[in-house]
Design a protein around this motif. Structure first.
Motif, short mmCIF file in Angstrom:
data_model
loop_
_atom_site.label_atom_id
_atom_site.label_comp_id
_atom_site.label_asym_id
_atom_site.label_seq_id
_atom_site.Cartn_x
_atom_site.Cartn_y
_atom_site.Cartn_z
N LYS A 185 0.88 -1.19 0.00
CA LYS A 185 0.00 0.00 0.00
C LYS A 185 0.90 1.22 0.00
N PRO A 186 0.88 2.04 -1.05
CA PRO A 186 0.06 1.87 -2.26
C PRO A 186 0.53 0.68 -3.09
N PRO A 187 -0.32 0.19 -4.02
CA PRO A 187 0.02 -1.01 -4.79
C PRO A 187 1.36 -0.84 -5.50
N PRO A 188 2.11 -1.95 -5.65
CA PRO A 188 3.45 -1.87 -6.25
C PRO A 188 3.40 -1.78 -7.77
N GLN A 189 4.46 -1.30 -8.32
CA GLN A 189 4.70 -1.37 -9.76
C GLN A 189 5.79 -2.43 -9.99
N ILE A 190 5.50 -3.42 -10.87
CA ILE A 190 6.40 -4.56 -11.07
C ILE A 190 7.03 -4.48 -12.46
N HIS A 191 8.33 -4.69 -12.49
CA HIS A 191 9.02 -4.85 -13.77
C HIS A 191 10.06 -5.96 -13.63
N VAL A 196 -4.43 -6.59 -11.25
CA VAL A 196 -4.45 -5.89 -9.96
C VAL A 196 -5.72 -6.26 -9.21
N GLN A 197 -5.59 -6.65 -7.97
CA GLN A 197 -6.71 -6.88 -7.08
C GLN A 197 -6.42 -6.13 -5.77
N LYS A 198 -7.11 -4.96 -5.63
CA LYS A 198 -6.89 -4.09 -4.47
C LYS A 198 -5.41 -3.72 -4.36
N ASN A 199 -4.74 -4.20 -3.31
CA ASN A 199 -3.35 -3.83 -3.10
C ASN A 199 -2.38 -4.88 -3.63
N GLU A 200 -2.89 -5.89 -4.32
CA GLU A 200 -2.05 -6.98 -4.80
C GLU A 200 -1.93 -6.91 -6.32
N VAL A 201 -0.69 -7.03 -6.79
CA VAL A 201 -0.41 -6.98 -8.23
C VAL A 201 0.32 -8.27 -8.61
N THR A 202 -0.14 -8.92 -9.69
CA THR A 202 0.51 -10.11 -10.24
C THR A 202 1.00 -9.80 -11.64
N SER A 203 2.31 -9.97 -11.85
CA SER A 203 2.91 -9.72 -13.16
C SER A 203 3.37 -11.05 -13.76
N SER A 204 3.05 -11.26 -15.02
CA SER A 204 3.40 -12.51 -15.72
C SER A 204 4.36 -12.19 -16.86
#
Length: 730
Positions: free
Chosen positions: A510-516, A539-547
């Motif tokens: 929180k705040p949601p992350p940015q993934i690279h 993105v789901q609320k505060n959770e981010v999944t990067s593929s």
């Protein structure tokens, strides 16, 4: 009178005469005489101004002002001017001529003229006739003085009577009471002189006729206060001086005046009224006998109706006023009483009220404090927090926020909350979170040390006093740096599928992350995807999944890094992939590795036995094994047995599965391996690329995933706490 001067005499007419002719002649002559007199009165220049009627009390005196004029053209033989005031007799009269007698004269400046006996010397000319002043006065008036009077003058041969202008004097019984002066100056404690003044202001030339004044029930001795005026008249009075006290209140005083000339006494009795400033003031509450007038405060509840009565004593009756903060309030007056009405009382009505009683001689005040009790309201919160890196920050600087506000605090910080409620009496406060009571400090502060993400939520404060309770709440938001998702369905891993490499990285913050992603030093994001390298996010609320999908990925050693960051920090996850070599010889490689391991174990066992015997013989210090650091973190055991996270052994039942170990955070202790033969070198550990540290101030959490493919025998077994992530090959 001068010799040879003729006068007109009024005589009784002889109505009984026997000669009718003579009688008629006499009457005719008399009528002609009166007609001539009337004709002369109408001559220009003869005028008189005097009062037509006056009233005087018996025993007093009266002054009658008068002015007259006559034509000087008729004054042919100048001589002495004589004037007369004559009382008109109502009886029958006749006209005759004598030298020294004129009927009814009461006052004259002619010393040779006789005055009627009843007048004596009580009638006095007070004006100067030569100046046309014909005023006169009557002293010690008697009932005989009542009647009509006219004025006459003689000067040489000029004689004239103003008989057509009459002044009527009426005499009444003496009824006027003496006057008692200075009653308005009888003030408590102040020296005062009371004066009794006799009615009438007269010359009173003879002392025996003067008024005689006496007092009764005096608190002191009286003295004469007589006063003579410029015209010779007198005012007779008597006075006494004293200092009034409250004992003199209502004292009956009598002043009596006796007039010796008429034998008449008049008196005046008064009740002494002592004036004093307000001395007694009381505040009462009608209908509440238990309320003492001596109380200086009144406790009521919000919504009540309060009446306060203020009474004061003083002479004259004091005016009573209610005030608050020097502002006059609307009141209900009842003489010397005044009621203060407070309807549907509110908390704003609390305060100090002042009742002031005042008259001409002073004032007095009395205060009463009105205390209004009310339920808790206007919930507010004081908030302080300290940064985890510098606890001194923000301490001692609380800020106030309203109920319902939202607070944001960083994970790891110290947060202090104080709940306040406007109430009387003061309310006690309790804290709750999701229905669970929280413990606060003795100073009523709620303290959250090392705030965690789990501390986020609604914090409710309940304020309670003897009247009612109220609630307020704050919504706490906790901000934190990116973390690895712990949900089982959010698996963070990499695997091969055919010739492709697929990776998932799930982080929450929180705040949601940015993934690279970083591939061998090259940064790849969703915006920089290519045909071979594709990155997608959910993105789901505060959770981010990067593929990450790497089509046709290389078959050699690879380093893949997942980076998640927000304003509070960076999270790094590293995947280490080694070259993949599998085929028909894999089972033989496993068997060979097992044999080598068994042989090595036997050598170690024998060596240990030899060392034990040597120790017993030498009885020397124990021989320490030569440690050898082994970097077991950079390979994956592709044999039939692998280490599990809990230190146990699991058999790999599927040769298509490749296991990678994820190293936990923190330093790891080196493991001791078996001794090596003489001349055998320890292989140098392979250098693995490390991800860059994102911040010098705060070390990042780095997790490694190591994938190794080997064709030789199995490595020696070592026990360590290793987290494995599954890498599936399809």
């Amino acid at each position: 009178m001068p010799r040879g001067r003729r006068t007109i005499q009024l005589m009784n007419l002889p109505w009984g005469m026997k000669n009718p002719a003579s009688s008629m002649a006499t009457v005719t002559l008399l009528i002609l005489a009166f007609l001539c007199k009337g004709l002369r009165s109408q001559f220009p220049g003869y005028d008189l101004k005097a009062l037509k009627a006056v009233t005087v009390q018996r025993g007093l005196c009266i002054h009658i002002p008068c002015n007259f004029t006559y034509p000087t053209s008729e004054d042919l033989h100048p001589g002495e001017l004589y004037v007369y005031w004559i009382k008109k007799d109502g009886a029958s009269s006749y006209i005759g001529y004598t030298r020294n007698y004129f009927a009814g004269i009461v006052a004259s400046n002619d010393k040779d003229q006789s005055i009627v006996s009843f007048a004596g010397n009580r009638f006095q000319l007070t004006g100067n006739p030569s100046e046309g002043d014909c005023s006169f006065s009557i002293n010690d008036v008697k009932f005989e003085d009542e009647g009509q009077y006219y004025f006459r003058f003689e000067k040489g041969t000029l004689k004239f009577s103003y008989s057509y202008i009459l002044t009527r004097v009426s005499v009444t019984e003496l009824a006027e009471k003496p006057k008692i002066l200075n009653l308005s100056e009888v003030v408590l404690g102040k020296s005062t002189t009371l004066i009794c003044q006799a009615p009438g202001t007269c010359p009173w030339k003879e002392s025996w006729t003067r008024p005689q004044i006496s007092w009764s029930n005096l608190p002191g001795a009286a003295t004469a206060q007589n006063h003579q005026h410029s015209n010779g008249s007198w005012t007779f009075a008597s006075g006494f001086t004293f200092t009034p006290s409250l004992q003199d209140q209502g004292r009956a005083l009598t002043c009596s005046v006796r007039y010796p000339a008429v034998g008449r006494t008049v008196a005046n009795t008064i009740s002494l009224e002592v004036l004093y400033p307000p001395q007694v003031i009381r505040i009462t509450r009608p209908g509440h006998p238990d309320f003492s007038a001596q109380k200086e405060e009144l406790v009521v509840r919000e919504g009540d109706t309060v009446s306060l009565l203020c009474e004061a004593q003083g002479k004259p009756i004091p005016s009573v006023t209610w005030m608050k903060k020097n502002k006059t309030l609307n009141n209900h007056m009842q003489g010397s009483k005044e009621t203060l009405q407070l309807s549907s009382i509110k908390s704003e009505d609390a305060g100090m009220y002042e009742c002031q009683a005042e008259n001409l001689h002073g004032s007095i005040r009395k205060n009463i404090s009105v205390i209004v009790q009310y339920r808790p309201k206007t919930m507010t919160f004081n908030v302080t927090h300290a940064h985890r890196r510098d606890p001194a920050l923000a301490r001692g600087c609380p800020r106030e926020v309203a109920s319902g506000s939202q607070l944001t605090v960083q994970e790891g910080n110290l947060l202090r909350l104080l709940c306040k409620a406007d109430s009387n009496p003061a309310a006690t406060t309790s804290w709750f979170k999701e229905g669970r009571a929280l413990e606060k400090l003795p100073d009523d502060w709620l303290e959250l040390v090392n705030v965690k993400a789990e501390d986020q939520g609604d914090y409710r404060c309940q304020a309670q006093n003897a009247i009612a309770s109220a609630e307020g709440f704050l919504h706490l938001l906790v901000e934190y740096a990116p973390k690895l998702s712990k949900k089982p369905q959010k698996n963070t891993t990499c695997w091969r599928k055919d010739n492709d490499i697929l990776c998932n990285c799930s982080l929450h913050s929180k705040p949601p992350p940015q993934i690279h992603w970083q591939l061998d030093g090259k940064t790849v994001t969703e915006n920089t995807s290519t045909a071979d390298l594709k990155v997608s996010s959910s993105v789901q609320k505060n959770e981010v999944t990067s593929s990450l999908i790497w089509t046709g990925g290389p078959d050699g050693d690879l380093s893949i890094i997942c980076l998640g960051n927000n304003s509070l920090g960076v999270y790094t996850m590293q995947f280490l992939l080694h070259s993949l070599k599998t085929g028909a010889g894999s089972h033989s490689a496993v068997l060979l590795s097992g044999l080598c391991g068994a042989l090595l174990a036997a050598v170690v066992f024998l060596l240990c036995l030899g060392l034990i015997k040597f120790y017993k013989k030498r009885k020397a210090t124990p021989k320490a094994a030569i440690p050898e650091a082994m970097d077991s973190a950079n390979y994956v055991n592709s044999a039939n047995y692998v280490n599990s996270a809990n230190g146990g052994q699991q058999r790999a039942n599927n040769s298509s599965l490749i296991y990678s170990n994820i190293l936990p955070q923190g330093q790891r202790s080196p493991h001791v391996g078996p001794p090596k033969a003489a001349g055998e070198r320890t292989p140098k550990p392979r250098q693995i690329p490390r991800p860059p540290s994102p911040s010098a101030e705060e070390p990042d959490e780095v997790h490694y995933t190591t994938v190794a493919f080997k064709s030789k025998g199995p490595p020696p077994q070592v026990e360590e706490s290793v987290e494995y992530s599954e890498i599936r090959r399809e």
